[in-house]
Design an enzyme around this catalytic site. Structure first.
Site, short mmCIF file in Angstrom:
data_model
loop_
_atom_site.label_atom_id
_atom_site.label_comp_id
_atom_site.label_asym_id
_atom_site.label_seq_id
_atom_site.Cartn_x
_atom_site.Cartn_y
_atom_site.Cartn_z
N ASP A 22 1.45 -30.77 43.59
CA ASP A 22 2.38 -30.55 44.45
C ASP A 22 2.98 -32.19 44.74
O ASP A 22 3.41 -32.67 45.64
CB ASP A 22 1.59 -30.24 45.96
CG ASP A 22 1.01 -28.94 45.95
OD1 ASP A 22 1.64 -28.16 45.38
OD2 ASP A 22 -0.02 -28.83 46.43
N HIS A 50 6.38 -24.11 43.07
CA HIS A 50 7.23 -25.25 43.15
C HIS A 50 8.32 -24.63 43.80
O HIS A 50 9.07 -23.95 43.63
CB HIS A 50 7.70 -25.34 41.65
CG HIS A 50 6.67 -25.83 40.69
ND1 HIS A 50 6.60 -25.68 39.52
CD2 HIS A 50 5.54 -26.37 40.94
CE1 HIS A 50 5.51 -25.83 38.96
NE2 HIS A 50 4.92 -26.32 39.89
P1 IMO Z 1 1.42 -26.99 41.68
O1 IMO Z 1 1.90 -26.45 40.33
C1 IMO Z 1 -2.08 -28.01 44.34
C2 IMO Z 1 -6.01 -26.40 43.32
C3 IMO Z 1 -6.29 -25.06 44.24
C4 IMO Z 1 -8.22 -25.20 44.22
C5 IMO Z 1 -7.90 -25.47 42.79
C6 IMO Z 1 -8.33 -24.31 41.95
O2 IMO Z 1 1.94 -26.14 42.77
O3 IMO Z 1 1.46 -28.34 41.94
P2 IMO Z 1 -7.08 -22.16 41.08
O4 IMO Z 1 -6.29 -21.06 42.03
O5 IMO Z 1 -6.04 -22.93 40.15
O6 IMO Z 1 -8.11 -21.39 40.70
O7 IMO Z 1 -7.63 -23.08 42.19
O8 IMO Z 1 -6.88 -26.08 42.15
N1 IMO Z 1 -4.48 -26.02 42.67
C7 IMO Z 1 -3.40 -26.54 43.24
N2 IMO Z 1 -3.22 -27.39 44.24
N3 IMO Z 1 -0.92 -27.53 43.67
C8 IMO Z 1 -1.11 -26.61 42.77
O9 IMO Z 1 -0.23 -26.28 41.81
C9 IMO Z 1 -2.48 -26.00 42.28
N4 IMO Z 1 -3.00 -25.11 41.56
C10 IMO Z 1 -4.13 -25.13 41.81
O10 IMO Z 1 -6.02 -25.42 45.56
O11 IMO Z 1 -8.23 -26.45 44.83
MG MG Z 2 2.13 -26.33 44.75
#
Ligand code: IMO
Ligand code: MG
Length: 413
Positions: A22, A50
């Site tokens: 994020d 995104h």
């Molecule tokens: P973007 O691409 C923020 C976090 C989840 C959780 C951990 C595992 O939008 O930046 P998962 O569902 O992947 O097995 O969850 O990873 N998580 C993210 N947090 N942005 C993301 O993606 C995330 N993708 C996974 O909240 O703690």
């Molecule tokens: Mg995200």
């Protein structure tokens, strides 16, 4: 290479999150995509979210590379996991908003998120109770686990009904035992499922391609390729804050395996960070803000998850963690009172460390001018100095045009 150089003409550039996801990667990819030929996702699936604001319209991307809005060729590589239902919804949404998906290409080697992966992710987290990871519950972990276990179903399997049925049958023989006996939830029925996925295959067929070959050819032809990492460095399966991580390689190196090109093909890596830090889900977070200020940062930054709508945990910028991603100097105080400049190698040390803060003057002015207010500029310069990196772009808001380019050579928008 200078910041302006990176932004001007680099054939293969990886964009990677430098925190826990994020960071605003989608916006930066969108910005650079205009001058690129191909935009590729190399890891993760619909756990990514995104958000791009363009011409007053807000787009929330899940699987789709952020180049879609510029009409670029978009690749979803072998390192990704795809939920066909979610992906088809995304395709329909773009088409209905007048954005063509004709140039989207899917790797047949990408693994498919099946209904049992969703069921196991959800039931597994429930069962862990207080120990849960706080996943996005989109089936990511179980899908990558089955890939490693060699029980996975790949996108290419969807196109042969006989193979598909056989693979579902083999998987269900095991998964239904888990679902019923371990998690106490309903088993999954073969016929309905096979039929539904054969239907998905019809819709996905035009998008399937040999994406490794496609990217390789593009690079040989001198085209510009953006490789868009999902999530963030500290969520990397190998190097992140395990077990509070996602299940794919999120670091820049993952781009080569996730797409299927050699590491020497990569020309530049751009890390994206916020001026503060957020984290969604459980896990250690040394600079998490205590008290009402956290809520204030959350509201000012609009820090609510794109995928799950969860409140993001907010903290101050952590230079040690950022150093771990980009090599900088800063300090943590460990349990025994010693100070360290390094990201602790042991998870327990990271759990118990306390940040040593440096307070910089803040600013109250809106960031909507052509230049940063003095205090904001000094903040960016401080980060540059501490990390020994060049900050080439500063995002100042969600909209596409809210970004300042830095450096004497910075090119005009
Ligand atoms: P973007 O691409 C923020 C976090 C989840 C959780 C951990 C595992 O939008 O930046 P998962 O569902 O992947 O097995 O969850 O990873 N998580 C993210 N947090 N942005 C993301 O993606 C995330 N993708 C996974 O909240 O703690
Ligand atoms: Mg995200």
């Amino acid at each position: 290479m200078t910041a302006a150089g990176i932004l001007r003409a680099v054939p293969a550039t990886v964009i990677v999150g430098a925190q826990w996801g994020d960071e605003g990667k989608g916006k930066i990819v969108d910005l650079l995509a205009r001058d690129s030929d191909l935009v590729c996702r190399y890891n993760g699936g619909p756990n990514a979210g995104h958000t791009i604001v363009a011409d007053g319209e807000t787009y929330k991307l899940r699987h789709m590379p952020s180049g879609i809005l510029w009409g670029k060729e978009c690749v979803i590589g072998a390192g990704c996991v795809v939920d066909p239902g979610v992906f088809i919804e995304e395709l329909d949404e773009f088409e209905s908003r007048g954005i063509s998906t004709e140039l989207v290409r899917l790797s047949g080697n990408a693994h498919v998120i099946m209904p049992w992966h969703l069921a196991i992710d959800q039931a597994g987290e429930r069962r862990l109770g207080k120990l849960q990871i706080g996943t996005t519950r989109r089936g990511i972990g179980p899908t990558y686990a089955d890939k490693a276990y060699r029980l996975g179903i790949r996108l290419q399997d969807l196109f042969d009904p006989k193979i598909l049925r056989q693979k579902i049958e083999v998987a269900l023989a095991e998964k239904n035992v888990w679902l019923e006996r371990v998690y106490g939830v309903d088993p999954i029925e073969l016929e309905e499922l096979a039929g539904r996925y054969e239907g998905h295959a019809q819709r996905l067929r035009p998008y399937l391609a040999d994406t490794s070959l496609l990217v390789d050819r593009a690079l040989r032809d001198g085209k510009h390729v953006l490789l868009e990492g999902a999530h963030g460095t500290l969520l990397d399966i190998d190097h992140g804050t395990y077990p509070f991580v996602t299940s794919s390689p999120t670091v820049a190196g993952g781009a080569t395996t996730g797409i299927g090109i050699g590491p020497t093909r990569i020309d530049a890596v751009i890390g994206v960070t916020k001026a503060y830090v957020t984290r969604v889900g459980a896990g250690p977070f040394p600079t998490e803000i205590e008290g009402p200020e956290q809520q204030r940062v959350r509201e000012l930054g609009g820090e609510f998850g794109t995928v799950t709508g969860r409140e993001r945990r907010c903290g101050w910028l952590d230079l040690i963690a950022l150093r771990y991603a980009v090599r900088l100097n800063a300090r943590y105080e460990l349990r025994d009172g010693t100070l360290t400049d390094e990201f602790p190698a042991h998870q327990s040390d990271f759990h118990h460390c306390r940040p040593v803060y440096e307070t910089l003057p803040g600013w109250g002015e809106p960031l909507d001018g052509d230049e940063l207010p003095d205090a904001a500029r000094r903040y960016v310069e401080f980060v540059e100095h501490e990390l020994d990196v060049e900050v080439c772009l500063v995002g100042t808001g969600a909209e596409r045009e809210r970004v300042l380019r830095r450096g004497a050579e910075a090119i005009a928008g």
